[in-house]
Design an enzyme around this catalytic site. Structure first.
Site, short mmCIF file in Angstrom:
data_model
loop_
_atom_site.label_atom_id
_atom_site.label_comp_id
_atom_site.label_asym_id
_atom_site.label_seq_id
_atom_site.Cartn_x
_atom_site.Cartn_y
_atom_site.Cartn_z
N LYS A 243 0.85 -1.20 0.00
CA LYS A 243 0.00 0.00 0.00
C LYS A 243 0.89 1.24 0.00
O LYS A 243 1.45 1.63 1.02
CB LYS A 243 -0.94 0.04 1.21
CG LYS A 243 -2.08 1.02 0.94
CD LYS A 243 -2.67 1.64 2.14
CE LYS A 243 -1.91 2.79 2.69
NZ LYS A 243 -1.75 3.97 1.80
N GLU B 12 9.48 1.28 10.94
CA GLU B 12 10.50 2.31 10.68
C GLU B 12 9.81 3.65 10.80
O GLU B 12 9.03 4.02 9.92
CB GLU B 12 11.03 2.16 9.25
CG GLU B 12 11.73 0.87 8.97
CD GLU B 12 13.21 0.92 9.30
OE1 GLU B 12 13.66 1.91 9.90
OE2 GLU B 12 13.89 -0.04 8.96
N CYS C 131 13.35 10.95 6.64
CA CYS C 131 13.23 10.48 8.03
C CYS C 131 14.51 10.71 8.82
O CYS C 131 14.48 11.03 9.99
CB CYS C 131 12.86 9.02 8.04
SG CYS C 131 14.00 8.01 7.08
N GLU D 299 9.24 16.25 14.99
CA GLU D 299 9.66 16.10 13.60
C GLU D 299 8.89 17.10 12.73
O GLU D 299 7.66 17.07 12.70
CB GLU D 299 9.36 14.66 13.14
CG GLU D 299 9.91 14.36 11.79
CD GLU D 299 9.61 12.93 11.35
OE1 GLU D 299 8.48 12.46 11.57
OE2 GLU D 299 10.51 12.29 10.79
P1 NAD Z 1 2.12 8.36 7.74
O1 NAD Z 1 2.43 7.60 8.96
O2 NAD Z 1 1.05 9.36 7.77
O3 NAD Z 1 1.75 7.36 6.55
C1 NAD Z 1 2.59 6.30 6.17
C2 NAD Z 1 1.75 5.24 5.49
O4 NAD Z 1 0.85 4.72 6.45
C3 NAD Z 1 0.90 5.75 4.34
O5 NAD Z 1 0.86 4.78 3.33
C4 NAD Z 1 -0.46 5.91 4.98
O6 NAD Z 1 -1.52 5.81 4.07
C5 NAD Z 1 -0.47 4.75 5.94
N1 NAD Z 1 -1.42 4.90 7.06
C6 NAD Z 1 -1.88 6.04 7.61
N2 NAD Z 1 -2.78 5.74 8.59
C7 NAD Z 1 -2.85 4.40 8.68
C8 NAD Z 1 -3.59 3.49 9.50
N3 NAD Z 1 -4.43 3.93 10.41
N4 NAD Z 1 -3.41 2.17 9.32
C9 NAD Z 1 -2.53 1.72 8.39
N5 NAD Z 1 -1.83 2.52 7.56
C10 NAD Z 1 -1.98 3.85 7.70
O7 NAD Z 1 3.52 8.99 7.27
P2 NAD Z 1 3.79 9.92 6.02
O8 NAD Z 1 3.27 11.27 6.38
O9 NAD Z 1 3.34 9.26 4.76
O10 NAD Z 1 5.38 9.89 5.98
C11 NAD Z 1 6.16 10.69 6.76
C12 NAD Z 1 6.63 9.93 8.01
O11 NAD Z 1 7.34 8.76 7.62
C13 NAD Z 1 7.61 10.73 8.83
O12 NAD Z 1 7.32 10.59 10.18
C14 NAD Z 1 8.95 10.07 8.52
O13 NAD Z 1 9.92 10.23 9.51
C15 NAD Z 1 8.56 8.67 8.34
N6 NAD Z 1 9.58 7.96 7.55
C16 NAD Z 1 10.39 7.08 8.22
C17 NAD Z 1 11.40 6.41 7.52
C18 NAD Z 1 12.29 5.42 8.22
O14 NAD Z 1 12.98 4.66 7.56
N7 NAD Z 1 12.32 5.39 9.54
C19 NAD Z 1 11.55 6.62 6.15
C20 NAD Z 1 10.70 7.53 5.52
C21 NAD Z 1 9.71 8.18 6.24
#
Ligand code: NAD
Length: 487
Positions: free
Chosen positions: A182, A257, A291, A390
């Site tokens: 997804k 992650e 991230c 963040e």
């Molecule tokens: P997000 O957590 O809002 O979304 C990430 C994914 O989760 C998306 O596909 C989203 O649709 C899905 N999602 C959202 N709500 C959900 C739920 N209730 N159940 C299941 N899936 C759900 O994050 P974002 O805004 O897309 O990305 C930014 C974040 O990602 C930042 O916090 C960043 O630090 C983190 N990030 C971490 C890494 C790492 O390797 N640690 C890498 C890239 C990004």
């Protein structure tokens, strides 16, 4: 502003090897954040589509050829997929730049090759997975097997879609699992295209299904689905915590992650020119939507003023531009919402007493787009919001420290633990500080370097489990102990 080049056709879900409409018939528009124009319609997966995709992946795992295929054949297919991603790097790069707003250099020259590299590297692991014989009692022949888990649900964020796809799907598939991916709703296009390339490479139908849709609907349904054995998630800490709670009912294996607020520590004895460059690229690369961004810059008090002056000079030269232009180094933030969040944090920082010394404003390009200037907030205290939360944008918080102990205390005084940087010419100090930082990755005299060989993941609130390296294979396999009575 270079517009969207050739029109992008409407995109369907990819389930069981076929492009299909959502069961509900729902679609949504994905928007180019640099031009604020729609790119194309995308089918929006709902609960029923998640179930279709999981059933297809389950069939492909249990009845289909993937987990029973000769490892060398899986290897050939995954390697081929790596080749196809490289061959299509320009096309994928353009799609990603349109969808995400990041520069074409990042998407075509860095993200796509990194994704390809994952498939090349993990294709080699298909033939290296092994158990052990454990001879401890002549009455038994005892050995272990490393087996795939079944259906893996991969949920990825919008900031590095291709890279995250590679990090999750390559090791999961190499271990013999099938995958339901997804992608983030804001950036579905490259995942759908790579799904097509996977079929072209010879991946059997149902082995990799791609279903863009809202996290709270499609993501959640994947997390709750009883036929999904594992969720590999990259995204925010708050959603990671939610996923952990939701997956408890079906007791799924998890890799989380999560977010970061990484300290980049500059000691007075560092090569200051290199450190200024590293501090700037550590936060402004990928418009700070990274991230591991070095978003907390800890500078030793003795060099603070001279260092910040050079840093500000660098930030002022980094102006937002057309992301499709190969010379641009600062693209558009992914969405209007994200831009407003970032601008909100800048306002909060000023209110908390930080001093804005560079950027701080929205700066449209050709009158459009969700661009934010490269921003530096100085005189930040470690207890301020802009030091602890963040921001996920091109905003650097500069914090002073006095000595090694003060640097380590401030660096670790945070809920996150994803990455950290250390700049020093003192090798003893480098090792001491690297050892005491609570972070999954520490870079010394460099920042933001990745390789598929090196594991990546968090300490503390940045999650658990590891992507990349040999360690990722543990995340997608389970161990069986076999006892044969030979008496
Ligand atoms: P997000 O957590 O809002 O979304 C990430 C994914 O989760 C998306 O596909 C989203 O649709 C899905 N999602 C959202 N709500 C959900 C739920 N209730 N159940 C299941 N899936 C759900 O994050 P974002 O805004 O897309 O990305 C930014 C974040 O990602 C930042 O916090 C960043 O630090 C983190 N990030 C971490 C890494 C790492 O390797 N640690 C890498 C890239 C990004």
């Amino acid at each position: 502003m270079t517009d969207t080049l050739a029109p992008v056709k409407a995109r369907k879900l990819l389930i069981d090897g076929e492009p299909v409409d959502a069961a509900s018939g729902r679609t949504y528009q994905t928007i180019n954040p640099a031009t604020e124009t729609p790119i194309c319609d995308v089918a929006e997966a709902g609960v029923e589509d998640v179930d279709r995709a999981v059933q297809a992946a389950h069939r492909a795992f249990h009845d289909g050829p993937w987990s029973r295929m000769r490892a060398a054949d899986r290897q050939r297919i995954l390697w081929k997929l790596g080749d196809l991603i490289l061959e299509h790097a320009d096309e994928l790069g353009r799609l990603e730049t349109m969808d995400n707003g990041k520069t074409i250099v990042e998407s075509a020259k860095i993200d796509a090759p990194m994704a390809a590299n994952c498939f090349h590297y993990y294709s080699g692991w298909t033939t290296k997975l092994a158990g052990e014989t454990r001879p401890f009692n002549p009455a038994f022949f005892t050995y272990t097997l490393r087996e795939p888990l079944g259906v893996v649900g991969a949920i990825i964020p919008w900031n590095m879609s291709m890279v995250m796809l590679g990090w999750k799907c390559a090791p999961a598939l190499a271990a013999g699992n099938t995958v339901v991916l997804k992608p983030a709703e804001l950036t579905p296009l490259t995942a759908l295209r790579i799904g097509e390339l996977a079929l072209e490479a010879g991946l059997p139908p149902g082995v990799l299904n791609v279903i863009p849709g809202p996290g709270a609907v499609a993501g959640e349904a994947l997390v709750r689905h009883p036929l999904v054995a594992k969720i590999s998630f990259t995204g925010s800490t708050v959603v990671g915590q939610h996923i952990m709670r939701e997956s408890a009912a079906t007791l799924k294996k998890l890799t989380l992650e999560l977010g970061g607020k990484s300290p980049n520590i500059v000691f007075a004895d560092a090569d200051l020119a290199a450190a200024v460059k590293g501090a700037a690229s550590g936060i402004f690369y990928g418009k700070g939507e990274v991230c591991s961004a070095g978003s907390r810059l800890l500078v030793q008090s003795d060099i603070h003023d001279a260092f910040v002056e050079k840093l500000v000079d660098r930030a002022n030269k980094l102006v937002p531009g057309d992301p499709m232009n190969p010379k641009t180094r600062l693209g558009a933030l992914v969405s209007e919402k994200q831009m407003n969040t970032v601008l909100g944090y800048i306002a909060t920082g000023k209110k908390e007493g930080a001093r804005l010394v560079a950027g701080g404003e929205r700066q449209p390009v050709d009158g459009k787009g969700f661009f934010v200037q490269a921003t530096v907030l100085d005189d930040v205290r470690n207890d301020m919001k802009v030091a602890q939360e963040e921001i996920f944008g091109p905003v650097l918080s500069v914090i002073r420290f006095d000595d090694v102990e003060d640097a380590i205390a401030k660096a670790n005084d945070i809920a996150y633990g994803l990455a950290a940087g250390v700049w020093t010419n003192d090798v003893k100090k480098a090792h001491t500080v690297a050892g005491r930082l609570q972070a999954g990755t520490v870079w010394v005299n460099t920042y933001n370097f990745y390789d598929v060989v090196m594991p990546f993941g968090g300490y503390k609130g940045s999650g658990f489990g590891r992507d990349l390296g040999a360690e990722a294979m543990d995340e997608y396999t389970q161990v069986k102990s076999v006892w044969i009575n030979v008496e």
